[in-house]
Design a protein around this motif. Structure first.
Motif, PDB file in Angstrom:
ATOM      1  N   GLY A  75       0.858  -0.635  -0.121  1.00 57.73           N
ATOM      2  CA  GLY A  75       0.296   0.160   0.101  1.00 57.73           C
ATOM      3  C   GLY A  75       1.386   1.095   0.171  1.00 57.73           C
ATOM      4  O   GLY A  75       1.825   1.443   0.716  1.00 57.73           O
ATOM      5  N   ILE A  76       0.711   2.467  -0.748  1.00 51.86           N
ATOM      6  CA  ILE A  76       0.907   3.365  -0.762  1.00 51.86           C
ATOM      7  C   ILE A  76       0.446   4.760  -0.615  1.00 51.86           C
ATOM      8  O   ILE A  76      -1.052   4.762  -1.124  1.00 51.86           O
ATOM      9  CB  ILE A  76       2.217   3.639  -2.156  1.00 51.86           C
ATOM     10  CG1 ILE A  76       2.896   2.843  -2.164  1.00 51.86           C
ATOM     11  CG2 ILE A  76       2.539   4.658  -2.022  1.00 51.86           C
ATOM     12  CD1 ILE A  76       3.241   2.463  -4.221  1.00 51.86           C
ATOM     13  N   GLY A  77       0.715   5.640   0.501  1.00 55.19           N
ATOM     14  CA  GLY A  77       0.293   6.994   0.754  1.00 55.19           C
ATOM     15  C   GLY A  77      -0.053   7.931   0.523  1.00 55.19           C
ATOM     16  O   GLY A  77       0.802   8.319  -1.138  1.00 55.19           O
ATOM     17  N   TRP A  78      -0.291   9.194   0.831  1.00 57.60           N
ATOM     18  CA  TRP A  78       0.193  11.022   0.318  1.00 57.60           C
ATOM     19  C   TRP A  78       1.030  11.057  -0.054  1.00 57.60           C
ATOM     20  O   TRP A  78       1.987  11.480  -0.706  1.00 57.60           O
ATOM     21  CB  TRP A  78      -0.555  11.390   1.584  1.00 57.60           C
ATOM     22  CG  TRP A  78      -0.818  12.658   0.741  1.00 57.60           C
ATOM     23  CD1 TRP A  78      -1.809  13.445   1.122  1.00 57.60           C
ATOM     24  CD2 TRP A  78       0.148  14.135   0.904  1.00 57.60           C
ATOM     25  NE1 TRP A  78      -1.726  14.822   0.663  1.00 57.60           N
ATOM     26  CE2 TRP A  78      -0.541  15.274   0.947  1.00 57.60           C
ATOM     27  CE3 TRP A  78       1.272  14.094   1.418  1.00 57.60           C
ATOM     28  CZ2 TRP A  78      -0.162  16.128   0.904  1.00 57.60           C
ATOM     29  CZ3 TRP A  78       2.186  15.528   1.257  1.00 57.60           C
ATOM     30  CH2 TRP A  78       1.231  16.745   1.417  1.00 57.60           C
ATOM     31  N   GLN A  79       2.302  10.487   1.130  1.00 58.97           N
ATOM     32  CA  GLN A  79       3.857  10.254   0.914  1.00 58.97           C
ATOM     33  C   GLN A  79       4.582   9.622  -0.378  1.00 58.97           C
ATOM     34  O   GLN A  79       4.637   8.303   0.335  1.00 58.97           O
ATOM     35  CB  GLN A  79       4.518  10.507   2.313  1.00 58.97           C
ATOM     36  CG  GLN A  79       6.225  11.277   2.031  1.00 58.97           C
ATOM     37  CD  GLN A  79       6.333  11.757   3.618  1.00 58.97           C
ATOM     38  OE1 GLN A  79       6.028  11.301   4.360  1.00 58.97           O
ATOM     39  NE2 GLN A  79       7.307  11.889   3.579  1.00 58.97           N
ATOM     40  N   GLY A  80       5.074   9.683  -1.012  1.00 63.45           N
ATOM     41  CA  GLY A  80       5.648   9.206  -1.811  1.00 63.45           C
ATOM     42  C   GLY A  80       7.843   8.389  -1.640  1.00 63.45           C
ATOM     43  O   GLY A  80       7.936   7.825  -2.063  1.00 63.45           O
ATOM     44  N   ARG A  81       8.205   9.722  -0.821  1.00 64.47           N
ATOM     45  CA  ARG A  81       9.501  10.177  -0.691  1.00 64.47           C
ATOM     46  C   ARG A  81       9.651  10.955   0.212  1.00 64.47           C
ATOM     47  O   ARG A  81       9.207  11.253   0.628  1.00 64.47           O
ATOM     48  CB  ARG A  81      10.293  10.245  -2.461  1.00 64.47           C
ATOM     49  CG  ARG A  81       9.196  11.939  -3.425  1.00 64.47           C
ATOM     50  CD  ARG A  81       9.943  11.648  -3.913  1.00 64.47           C
ATOM     51  NE  ARG A  81       8.402  11.022  -4.411  1.00 64.47           N
ATOM     52  CZ  ARG A  81       8.881  10.206  -5.475  1.00 64.47           C
ATOM     53  NH1 ARG A  81       9.871   9.628  -5.795  1.00 64.47           N
ATOM     54  NH2 ARG A  81       7.604   9.899  -6.199  1.00 64.47           N
ATOM     55  N   ARG A  82      10.973  11.259   0.746  1.00 68.18           N
ATOM     56  CA  ARG A  82      11.544  12.074   1.388  1.00 68.18           C
ATOM     57  C   ARG A  82      12.799  13.032   1.167  1.00 68.18           C
ATOM     58  O   ARG A  82      13.273  12.963   0.042  1.00 68.18           O
ATOM     59  CB  ARG A  82      11.572  11.699   2.654  1.00 68.18           C
ATOM     60  CG  ARG A  82      12.654  10.382   2.302  1.00 68.18           C
ATOM     61  CD  ARG A  82      12.776  10.012   4.281  1.00 68.18           C
ATOM     62  NE  ARG A  82      14.639   8.938   3.093  1.00 68.18           N
ATOM     63  CZ  ARG A  82      15.156   7.613   4.045  1.00 68.18           C
ATOM     64  NH1 ARG A  82      14.628   8.567   5.366  1.00 68.18           N
ATOM     65  NH2 ARG A  82      16.339   8.238   3.817  1.00 68.18           N
ATOM     66  N   CYS A  83      13.176  13.883   1.533  1.00 68.66           N
ATOM     67  CA  CYS A  83      14.869  14.341   1.643  1.00 68.66           C
ATOM     68  C   CYS A  83      15.261  13.979   2.110  1.00 68.66           C
ATOM     69  O   CYS A  83      16.654  13.581   1.630  1.00 68.66           O
ATOM     70  CB  CYS A  83      14.895  15.908   1.352  1.00 68.66           C
ATOM     71  SG  CYS A  83      15.339  16.598   3.760  1.00 68.66           S
ATOM     72  N   GLY A  84      15.261  13.403   3.396  1.00 67.45           N
ATOM     73  CA  GLY A  84      16.307  12.332   3.849  1.00 67.45           C
ATOM     74  C   GLY A  84      17.476  12.981   5.097  1.00 67.45           C
ATOM     75  O   GLY A  84      18.206  12.211   5.642  1.00 67.45           O
TER      76      GLY A  84
END
Ligand SMILES: [Zn+2]
Ligand SMILES: [Zn+2]
Length: 345
Positions: free
Chosen positions: A88-97
């Motif tokens: 499952g995948i929601g609103w957030q698909g990545r991040r700056c980290g």
């Protein structure tokens, strides 16, 4: 048919209907997975997206962020997910980290969150998406795909603030019985709270009780509202419109908390009369307003486990992906009971 092409539903500019288009598959980055979409829920934020609200959506836009599907390809540095896994995948698909919030594990608070939506570059109203593997969550094997899809945004919108702020046995009011609210009732009940559904629709009482509400309060009944002065420890406000903020402040007890988990327009009548009114009440009653934006990856995993264990089940209308514009209209007109999930044939 080329395997390197995606079929998706795209708004070319703000305010336009979604058109079925084909575009090249995004090149997979090292930390990404590609997921063939089987199901995708329709959320109010998708409407904000195609309307161009908030100034964070770039066009052309393929919305969709309540995704369930199967991993079809993994990037070079990924462990823990393999081709064929259901996620499952929601609103957030990545991040700056790299920002302090990502480093602390609160990636949903990433300083660059506006660039981290699952729809960047293309969302889930499509045959496939590519996201950072950290935000593709393995699902319980026997959880229905449409249930999991709705939990990925509506579930993670309501569970963390209830878990964090509602003491066991707290008197919790869920304001609005829609996509978020009908899940909020179920989660609050499963967390052990005394749950009241607050709605302006008397016709929703019976169903609210089937979702687990102990009580029902008609928000348009001023007398009933006044009887509940100081009646709630926490209100989770999921209604998009029609909120009487003066009344909601009135029914909160001392130290009570009004939680806003959605992008609800709020207008607090902060200028009360002398010695009364919400401004004075806010101070004298030590009330809080709390914004709540989804949750961390740990919250997401906990929410999925909790929902599975307690049989939290959203009520869903299924439509074929090709009817995405009709689905969006149903959500816009508040006709969805209580969430629409699109299915790829
Ligand atoms: Zn959403
Ligand atoms: Zn960050």
């Amino acid at each position: 048919m080329s395997s390197s092409s995606v079929t998706g539903y795209m708004a070319r500019a703000a305010g336009q209907v979604l058109e079925r288009v084909a575009y090249p598959e995004p090149v997979l980055k090292e930390e990404e997975v590609r997921v063939a979409v089987t199901h995708c829920g329709v959320c109010h934020t998708d409407l904000h997206g195609v309307d161009g609200d908030f100034g964070v959506f770039a066009f052309p836009l393929v919305p969709g962020h309540e995704i369930v599907g199967r991993v079809t390809e993994v990037g070079g540095v990924i462990s823990g997910l393999k081709v064929g896994d259901r996620v499952g995948i929601g609103w957030q698909g990545r991040r700056c980290g790299e920002c302090e919030w990502c480093r602390a594990g609160d990636e949903h608070l990433c300083l660059h969150i506006a660039d981290c939506g699952t729809w960047t570059p293309y969302g889930g109203f499509a045959s496939s998406v590519a996201v950072d593997h950290r935000f593709a969550y393995p699902l319980p094997a026997d959880m229905a795909p449409e249930t999991a899809a709705v939990l990925m945004c509506a579930g993670i919108a309501v569970y963390p603030p209830l878990r964090r702020y509602a003491e066991p046995a707290a008197r919790v009011g869920i304001v609005g019985i829609g996509g978020l609210g009908h899940l909020g009732i179920q989660f609050a009940k499963a967390l052990g709270c005394e749950v009241t559904a607050l709605s302006s629709s008397p016709g929703k009482e019976e169903e609210a009780r089937t979702f687990g509400a102990d009580h029902f309060l008609l928000t348009t009944d001023q007398g009933a509202m006044e009887e509940h002065e100081f009646g709630f420890d926490l209100l989770l406000c999921t209604a998009q419109s029609g909120n009487n903020w003066r009344n909601l402040v009135m029914v909160l007890t001392k130290n009570g908390r009004l939680v806003l988990p959605a992008f609800t327009p709020i207008e607090l009548p902060l200028v009360g009369g002398p010695g009364s009114g919400p401004m004075v009440d806010f101070v004298v009653h030590q009330l809080s307003i709390t914004g709540s934006f989804l949750g961390s990856r740990a919250d997401m995993r906990e929410m999925l486990t909790f929902a599975h264990r307690h049989g939290i089940t959203p009520k869903i209308e299924l439509l074929p992906m090709a009817q995405v514009n009709e689905a969006m209209q149903r959500v816009r007109r508040n006709q969805a009971r209580y969430r629409v999930v699109l299915v790829n044939e």
